[in-house]
Design a protein around this motif. Sequence first.
Motif, PDB file in Angstrom:
ATOM      1  N   UNK A  17       0.854  -1.053  -0.115  1.00 19.55           N
ATOM      2  CA  UNK A  17       0.015   0.138  -0.352  1.00 19.55           C
ATOM      3  C   UNK A  17       0.893   1.288  -0.051  1.00 19.55           C
ATOM      4  N   UNK A  18       0.737   1.940  -0.885  1.00 16.21           N
ATOM      5  CA  UNK A  18       1.706   2.995  -1.215  1.00 16.21           C
ATOM      6  C   UNK A  18       1.171   4.309  -0.128  1.00 16.21           C
ATOM      7  N   UNK A  19       1.951   4.826   0.777  1.00 14.71           N
ATOM      8  CA  UNK A  19       1.759   5.853   1.782  1.00 14.71           C
ATOM      9  C   UNK A  19       2.149   7.366   1.151  1.00 14.71           C
ATOM     10  N   UNK A  20       3.191   7.392   0.799  1.00 17.16           N
ATOM     11  CA  UNK A  20       3.682   8.606   0.203  1.00 17.16           C
ATOM     12  C   UNK A  20       4.878   8.314  -0.854  1.00 17.16           C
ATOM     13  N   UNK A  21       5.168   9.295  -1.774  1.00 18.41           N
ATOM     14  CA  UNK A  21       6.361   9.169  -2.652  1.00 18.41           C
ATOM     15  C   UNK A  21       7.725   8.449  -1.889  1.00 18.41           C
ATOM     16  N   UNK A  22       8.024   7.619  -2.303  1.00 15.03           N
ATOM     17  CA  UNK A  22       9.369   7.257  -1.755  1.00 15.03           C
ATOM     18  C   UNK A  22       9.035   5.894  -0.556  1.00 15.03           C
ATOM     19  N   UNK A  23       7.971   5.545  -0.147  1.00 16.70           N
ATOM     20  CA  UNK A  23       8.033   4.791   0.860  1.00 16.70           C
ATOM     21  C   UNK A  23       6.611   3.842   0.618  1.00 16.70           C
ATOM     22  N   UNK A  24       6.716   2.644   1.297  1.00 15.75           N
ATOM     23  CA  UNK A  24       5.463   1.827   0.986  1.00 15.75           C
ATOM     24  C   UNK A  24       5.265   1.125   2.371  1.00 15.75           C
ATOM     25  N   UNK A  25       4.033   0.657   2.577  1.00 19.40           N
ATOM     26  CA  UNK A  25       3.617  -0.056   3.621  1.00 19.40           C
ATOM     27  C   UNK A  25       3.370  -1.180   3.403  1.00 19.40           C
ATOM     28  N   UNK A  26       4.053  -2.472   3.842  1.00 20.01           N
ATOM     29  CA  UNK A  26       3.878  -3.920   3.503  1.00 20.01           C
ATOM     30  C   UNK A  26       3.347  -4.671   4.685  1.00 20.01           C
ATOM     31  N   UNK A  27       2.241  -5.262   4.226  1.00 19.07           N
ATOM     32  CA  UNK A  27       1.407  -5.998   5.260  1.00 19.07           C
ATOM     33  C   UNK A  27       1.098  -7.252   4.841  1.00 19.07           C
ATOM     34  N   UNK A  28       1.551  -8.202   5.914  1.00 21.62           N
ATOM     35  CA  UNK A  28       1.320  -9.517   5.617  1.00 21.62           C
ATOM     36  C   UNK A  28       0.284 -10.091   5.864  1.00 21.62           C
ATOM     37  N   UNK A  29      -0.202 -11.298   5.659  1.00 20.80           N
ATOM     38  CA  UNK A  29      -1.565 -11.976   5.533  1.00 20.80           C
ATOM     39  C   UNK A  29      -1.904 -12.305   7.216  1.00 20.80           C
ATOM     40  N   UNK A  30      -0.834 -12.411   8.178  1.00 22.84           N
ATOM     41  CA  UNK A  30      -0.838 -12.670   9.347  1.00 22.84           C
ATOM     42  C   UNK A  30      -1.033 -11.392  10.384  1.00 22.84           C
ATOM     43  N   UNK A  31      -0.794 -10.313   9.654  1.00 20.26           N
ATOM     44  CA  UNK A  31      -1.162  -8.817  10.190  1.00 20.26           C
ATOM     45  C   UNK A  31       0.220  -8.164  10.642  1.00 20.26           C
ATOM     46  N   UNK A  32       1.486  -8.937  10.398  1.00 18.77           N
ATOM     47  CA  UNK A  32       2.603  -8.209  10.813  1.00 18.77           C
ATOM     48  C   UNK A  32       2.881  -7.237   9.503  1.00 18.77           C
ATOM     49  N   UNK A  33       3.291  -6.039   9.840  1.00 18.65           N
ATOM     50  CA  UNK A  33       3.348  -5.008   8.722  1.00 18.65           C
ATOM     51  C   UNK A  33       4.529  -4.071   9.123  1.00 18.65           C
ATOM     52  N   UNK A  34       5.141  -3.425   8.211  1.00 18.67           N
ATOM     53  CA  UNK A  34       6.292  -2.372   8.184  1.00 18.67           C
ATOM     54  C   UNK A  34       6.134  -1.425   7.120  1.00 18.67           C
ATOM     55  N   UNK A  35       6.775  -0.411   7.450  1.00 18.51           N
ATOM     56  CA  UNK A  35       7.120   0.476   6.599  1.00 18.51           C
ATOM     57  C   UNK A  35       8.412   0.763   5.792  1.00 18.51           C
ATOM     58  N   UNK A  36       8.643   0.654   4.682  1.00 20.02           N
ATOM     59  CA  UNK A  36      10.183   0.776   4.244  1.00 20.02           C
ATOM     60  C   UNK A  36      10.100   1.708   3.123  1.00 20.02           C
ATOM     61  N   UNK A  37      11.716   2.105   2.802  1.00 14.44           N
ATOM     62  CA  UNK A  37      11.690   2.920   1.632  1.00 14.44           C
ATOM     63  C   UNK A  37      11.930   2.113   0.454  1.00 14.44           C
ATOM     64  N   UNK A  38      11.283   2.916  -0.640  1.00 15.86           N
ATOM     65  CA  UNK A  38      11.560   2.469  -1.710  1.00 15.86           C
ATOM     66  C   UNK A  38      13.083   2.359  -2.365  1.00 15.86           C
ATOM     67  N   UNK A  39      13.757   3.392  -2.029  1.00 20.55           N
ATOM     68  CA  UNK A  39      14.974   3.485  -2.719  1.00 20.55           C
ATOM     69  C   UNK A  39      15.970   2.246  -2.027  1.00 20.55           C
ATOM     70  N   UNK A  40      15.715   2.016  -0.783  1.00 15.83           N
ATOM     71  CA  UNK A  40      16.613   1.195   0.081  1.00 15.83           C
ATOM     72  C   UNK A  40      16.374  -0.324  -0.403  1.00 15.83           C
ATOM     73  N   UNK A  41      14.903  -0.518  -0.688  1.00 12.87           N
ATOM     74  CA  UNK A  41      14.155  -1.835  -1.103  1.00 12.87           C
ATOM     75  C   UNK A  41      14.960  -1.977  -2.643  1.00 12.87           C
ATOM     76  N   UNK A  42      14.883  -1.243  -3.445  1.00 10.71           N
ATOM     77  CA  UNK A  42      15.549  -1.194  -4.664  1.00 10.71           C
ATOM     78  C   UNK A  42      16.968  -1.539  -4.723  1.00 10.71           C
ATOM     79  N   UNK A  43      17.417  -1.013  -3.646  1.00 12.02           N
ATOM     80  CA  UNK A  43      19.034  -1.082  -3.600  1.00 12.02           C
ATOM     81  C   UNK A  43      19.545  -2.518  -2.978  1.00 12.02           C
ATOM     82  N   UNK A  44      18.453  -3.203  -2.522  1.00 12.14           N
ATOM     83  CA  UNK A  44      18.800  -4.644  -2.110  1.00 12.14           C
ATOM     84  C   UNK A  44      18.699  -4.900  -0.572  1.00 12.14           C
TER      85      UNK A  44
END
Length: 292
Positions: A17-44
């Motif tokens: 779920x996109x929350x703003x330019x540059x970051x995204x909210x990741x939600x798993x089916x069991x409820x565990x969720x986190x926000x991450x940076x798109x740049x850091x994710x793409x960098x590996x």
Amino acid sequence: MSSPYHALKDAGDVMYVEVQMGTQWIKHKDGIAWEESGQLHRAGLCHGVTGRTGGVSPAPYHSLNLALHVGDSVSCVLENRRRLCAHLGCRLDVLTTPQQTHEDHVIAVGDSEIGRGAGSYHDAFPHTDALMTSRPGVLLLICIADCVPVILYDPVKKACAVIHDGWRGTASRLASKTVFAMQTVYGSQPRDILAFIGPSISREHFEVSEATSDIFRHMGPAYDQCVYKTADTVCVDLWQANQQLLLHAGLLPQHIDTTTHCAYQDEQAFYSYRRDGGHTGRMAAFAMIPAI
């Protein structure tokens, strides 16, 4: 070969779920969720700042409390940590974490430090609020509930760091000091480093005393601009202050992603020490360089 972290995503275990330019909210089916940076994710980099859902802790820690020092059951915290590690594709015994005391000490995690604090708070690094490593497969983790988490990644030298930045850490320029530590230990160049300033208390809810605001004013003009005064209150923008610290350390503006999530305001998604009167759980900011 892809890491387990990316394989889980490919398997449809999460939704974005996109929350703003540059970051995204990741939600798993069991409820565990986190926000991450798109740049850091793409960098590996495997990284993020967790929410409070998807765990087993009872109230007032409901439910994904990841801290061992707040009065929650040890067995609940360890189960919560195991669940997070399972999503990241690593074992609990590589989780490495400090005893955070709002100081400016940075520790480089090598082979002999891996796993400190994973199962016992007393085994965690004392007097430490920032960890860094260049070792793949090591899960660096800090706990937060209002204080600002900063995650750094140098994709050239393959080094990362996690920083616990409350107002004291921010005032002591911990983010800048961590960048300098990465330069010294790993040979990182600030222009190569990517940063994520994660979910934490926003300016609107971080009211401080005049004495505290004066500390930021005395840091220089850029930090004086992080102090916002009205007729009734004085507030400090810790997100803005940490952006300035990273810029002053040499990071490029386009390499800094910043959350829009306020931990204080969103009670359903996050813990907040200030909102909850100090009796609450802790989210986690984590970073791990995937093993090849």
